[in-house]
Scaffold this motif. Sequence first.
Motif, mmCIF file in Angstrom:
data_model
loop_
_atom_site.group_PDB
_atom_site.id
_atom_site.type_symbol
_atom_site.label_atom_id
_atom_site.label_comp_id
_atom_site.label_asym_id
_atom_site.label_seq_id
_atom_site.Cartn_x
_atom_site.Cartn_y
_atom_site.Cartn_z
ATOM 1 N N ARG A 187 4.848 -34.777 10.775
ATOM 2 C CA ARG A 187 5.064 -33.387 10.389
ATOM 3 C C ARG A 187 4.481 -32.485 11.484
ATOM 4 O O ARG A 187 3.405 -32.763 12.020
ATOM 5 N N LEU A 188 5.219 -31.416 11.767
ATOM 6 C CA LEU A 188 4.812 -30.485 12.828
ATOM 7 C C LEU A 188 4.587 -29.117 12.195
ATOM 8 O O LEU A 188 5.538 -28.471 11.752
ATOM 9 N N PRO A 189 3.336 -28.652 12.108
ATOM 10 C CA PRO A 189 3.087 -27.354 11.486
ATOM 11 C C PRO A 189 3.551 -26.184 12.359
ATOM 12 O O PRO A 189 3.314 -26.164 13.564
ATOM 13 N N VAL A 190 4.232 -25.255 11.707
ATOM 14 C CA VAL A 190 4.635 -23.992 12.342
ATOM 15 C C VAL A 190 3.801 -22.905 11.672
ATOM 16 O O VAL A 190 3.798 -22.793 10.451
ATOM 17 N N LEU A 191 3.088 -22.113 12.465
ATOM 18 C CA LEU A 191 2.241 -21.078 11.873
ATOM 19 C C LEU A 191 3.107 -19.868 11.572
ATOM 20 O O LEU A 191 3.484 -19.103 12.467
ATOM 21 N N THR A 192 3.461 -19.738 10.300
ATOM 22 C CA THR A 192 4.405 -18.690 9.906
ATOM 23 C C THR A 192 3.697 -17.411 9.453
ATOM 24 O O THR A 192 4.338 -16.388 9.273
ATOM 25 N N GLY A 193 2.399 -17.517 9.231
ATOM 26 C CA GLY A 193 1.671 -16.327 8.807
ATOM 27 C C GLY A 193 0.223 -16.417 9.247
ATOM 28 O O GLY A 193 -0.232 -17.481 9.673
ATOM 29 N N GLU A 194 -0.474 -15.308 9.186
ATOM 30 C CA GLU A 194 -1.905 -15.353 9.478
ATOM 31 C C GLU A 194 -2.685 -14.429 8.563
ATOM 32 O O GLU A 194 -2.177 -13.417 8.070
ATOM 33 N N LEU A 317 -5.834 -12.797 2.536
ATOM 34 C CA LEU A 317 -4.647 -13.657 2.479
ATOM 35 C C LEU A 317 -3.377 -12.819 2.536
ATOM 36 O O LEU A 317 -3.383 -11.655 2.114
ATOM 37 N N PRO A 318 -2.265 -13.395 3.041
ATOM 38 C CA PRO A 318 -0.994 -12.694 2.979
ATOM 39 C C PRO A 318 -0.743 -12.188 1.554
ATOM 40 O O PRO A 318 -0.985 -12.909 0.580
ATOM 41 N N GLY A 319 -0.313 -10.944 1.454
ATOM 42 C CA GLY A 319 -0.076 -10.333 0.143
ATOM 43 C C GLY A 319 -1.226 -9.451 -0.305
ATOM 44 O O GLY A 319 -1.062 -8.658 -1.229
ATOM 45 N N GLY A 322 -6.097 -3.930 1.766
ATOM 46 C CA GLY A 322 -7.493 -3.561 1.963
ATOM 47 C C GLY A 322 -8.176 -3.219 0.636
ATOM 48 O O GLY A 322 -9.337 -3.575 0.430
ATOM 49 N N GLU A 323 -7.418 -2.551 -0.257
ATOM 50 C CA GLU A 323 -8.010 -2.211 -1.569
ATOM 51 C C GLU A 323 -8.362 -3.475 -2.350
ATOM 52 O O GLU A 323 -9.392 -3.534 -3.013
ATOM 53 N N ASP A 324 -7.482 -4.475 -2.259
ATOM 54 C CA ASP A 324 -7.768 -5.746 -2.946
ATOM 55 C C ASP A 324 -9.074 -6.339 -2.419
ATOM 56 O O ASP A 324 -9.916 -6.819 -3.179
ATOM 57 N N ALA A 325 -9.207 -6.320 -1.095
ATOM 58 C CA ALA A 325 -10.397 -6.924 -0.481
ATOM 59 C C ALA A 325 -11.648 -6.152 -0.888
ATOM 60 O O ALA A 325 -12.703 -6.734 -1.182
ATOM 61 N N ARG A 326 -11.511 -4.808 -0.910
ATOM 62 C CA ARG A 326 -12.654 -3.981 -1.281
ATOM 63 C C ARG A 326 -13.075 -4.250 -2.727
ATOM 64 O O ARG A 326 -14.261 -4.312 -3.057
ATOM 65 N N ALA A 327 -12.077 -4.447 -3.609
ATOM 66 C CA ALA A 327 -12.393 -4.726 -5.016
ATOM 67 C C ALA A 327 -13.151 -6.048 -5.140
ATOM 68 O O ALA A 327 -14.100 -6.155 -5.934
ATOM 69 N N VAL A 340 -24.833 0.526 -2.051
ATOM 70 C CA VAL A 340 -24.473 0.097 -0.697
ATOM 71 C C VAL A 340 -23.328 0.950 -0.174
ATOM 72 O O VAL A 340 -22.353 1.170 -0.894
ATOM 73 N N GLU A 341 -23.460 1.451 1.072
ATOM 74 C CA GLU A 341 -22.319 2.148 1.691
ATOM 75 C C GLU A 341 -21.512 1.112 2.463
ATOM 76 O O GLU A 341 -22.088 0.329 3.215
ATOM 77 N N ILE A 342 -20.204 1.130 2.282
ATOM 78 C CA ILE A 342 -19.359 0.139 2.946
ATOM 79 C C ILE A 342 -18.329 0.829 3.826
ATOM 80 O O ILE A 342 -17.648 1.757 3.393
ATOM 81 N N GLU A 343 -18.251 0.348 5.061
ATOM 82 C CA GLU A 343 -17.257 0.870 5.998
ATOM 83 C C GLU A 343 -16.452 -0.347 6.467
ATOM 84 O O GLU A 343 -17.044 -1.313 6.936
ATOM 85 N N SER A 344 -15.123 -0.314 6.298
ATOM 86 C CA SER A 344 -14.331 -1.503 6.627
ATOM 87 C C SER A 344 -13.224 -1.168 7.602
ATOM 88 O O SER A 344 -12.700 -0.062 7.624
ATOM 89 N N ASN A 345 -12.857 -2.156 8.404
ATOM 90 C CA ASN A 345 -11.737 -2.023 9.319
ATOM 91 C C ASN A 345 -10.651 -2.996 8.860
ATOM 92 O O ASN A 345 -10.820 -4.203 8.945
ATOM 93 N N ASP A 346 -9.567 -2.428 8.337
ATOM 94 C CA ASP A 346 -8.527 -3.236 7.712
ATOM 95 C C ASP A 346 -7.420 -3.571 8.713
ATOM 96 O O ASP A 346 -6.654 -2.715 9.109
ATOM 97 N N ASP A 347 -7.367 -4.824 9.145
ATOM 98 C CA ASP A 347 -6.294 -5.313 10.017
ATOM 99 C C ASP A 347 -5.600 -6.403 9.202
ATOM 100 O O ASP A 347 -6.005 -7.561 9.209
ATOM 101 N N GLY A 348 -4.597 -5.990 8.453
ATOM 102 C CA GLY A 348 -4.066 -6.804 7.366
ATOM 103 C C GLY A 348 -3.364 -8.083 7.785
ATOM 104 O O GLY A 348 -3.051 -8.285 8.958
ATOM 105 N N PRO A 349 -3.100 -8.940 6.799
ATOM 106 C CA PRO A 349 -2.399 -10.203 7.048
ATOM 107 C C PRO A 349 -0.933 -9.950 7.408
ATOM 108 O O PRO A 349 -0.396 -8.886 7.107
ATOM 109 N N THR A 350 -0.300 -10.928 8.054
ATOM 110 C CA THR A 350 1.129 -10.828 8.356
ATOM 111 C C THR A 350 1.783 -12.166 8.074
ATOM 112 O O THR A 350 1.116 -13.199 8.096
ATOM 113 N N GLU A 351 3.090 -12.124 7.841
ATOM 114 C CA GLU A 351 3.798 -13.335 7.449
ATOM 115 C C GLU A 351 5.263 -13.210 7.816
ATOM 116 O O GLU A 351 5.827 -12.129 7.717
#
Length: 443
Positions: A187-194, A317-319, A322-327, A340-351
């Motif tokens: 089997r040869l994996p193809v990276l279809t998302g990150e 995860l794909p899908g 940032g709001e999901d992650a913050r929750a 706690v003060e939280i500052e986030s940099n959202d570079d979202g998943p892709t697929e």
Amino acid sequence: MSADPQDETTELLQQLIRNSCVNDGQVSSGDEVRSVDTLAAYLGATGLDLERYEPQPGRTSLVARIEGSDPEAPSLLLMGHTDVVPVNPDGWSRDPFGAEIVDGYVWGRGAVDMLNITASQAVAFRRLAESGFKPKGTLIYLAVADEEALGTWGARWLVENERDAVYADYVITESGGYQMATPDGVRLPVLTGEKGTFWSKLRIRGTPGHGSQPFRTDNALVKAAEVVRRINEYQPQTEILDVWRQFVEGMSYPAEISEALLDPDRLHEALAELPLGMSRLVHACTHTTFAPTVMHGGTKTNVIPDLVELEIDVRTLPGQTGEDARALLDEALGDLADAVEIESNDDGPTESPIDTPLWDSLARVTRRLVEGSELVPFLMVGGTDNRYFRRAGSVGYGFALFSRRLAFEDYATMFHGNDERVDVDSLGLTEQLWEAVARDLLE
Ligand SMILES: [Zn+2]
């Protein structure tokens, strides 16, 4: 240069390794122009038009194209980065920038990440050009700078500022394509998302006081320790994504293992049975992850600290948004979330989907090149330049080919690690892959 494509790829890879375009994250590092010069000299022999882009001194990227005859036909971008991450030579058994060949392996930083691909794509491109390749769809080669520092002066800059020069319907870049044995064949994996990054900085405040009287003080460091403990113990829900399901189903594991790997309630059982390295990867493919990585706080031994800054490497995860992650982060912090003060940099998943002409093309070609092989989709838990192209509308896959001499486990530890090396058979195989895919998809 030799006429044999495998030797030619090997020689070009050696030159790229020796150029040592080390990217330490500073804009003055990398100096990828040296490898652009090498590649331009190599490709220039074909009389192709080459374009250079240099958003910062020395941070050069190179584009070559073979224009298709039909503007409606799909286009393909072969993209390889030219920069590499720093090394600690103490951990190496050979010169990390010597590009020595020992027992059929080329040694050096970048041998698998990803100068092997950058070199083999250039060789395939030149051979196609020399053969008079006249495709319907356009073929583009991009040797790109600055992948190892988020693509700021490379892929990101090019997609934002020179989209027409680099955009293609289909994109292939690192990594994937290592041979994974199953009872039903390779089997040869193809990276279809990150996965995405949601890097977060937490500011935890307290009240300063004298270190000689700590009783009932409001100590930011003590609070931060509790924050770290909660984040470390937090167990977000197991998520079985389509890409994960398709991967597991494609791997022909024994039914019992497959079922556990696809059951959110039983996945942790399966993790306990796996070798540590594999269990980490499986965990990362099925969970949002939270890793506390940096903490700064306090000023002096006799002062109760009033501020601690804590950095958490959150991977989505794909899908997920940032709001999901913050929750999830708030849930992990519990009743400390408000403190706690939280500052986030959202570079979202892709697929990208798998029902595409590129997938079909890769499947046809790899069946010929690796007997009995089938493709399986896989999720990249780190990030690549593919994300900029997926967001711009391309179908982007991470793929290459490796011979059986390079086991997946070795490959995984060499990535950014010590004693990085690649066997020359893999270089030959990858070069054949690019030529065959370009013909299959674009002609
Ligand atoms: Zn890479």
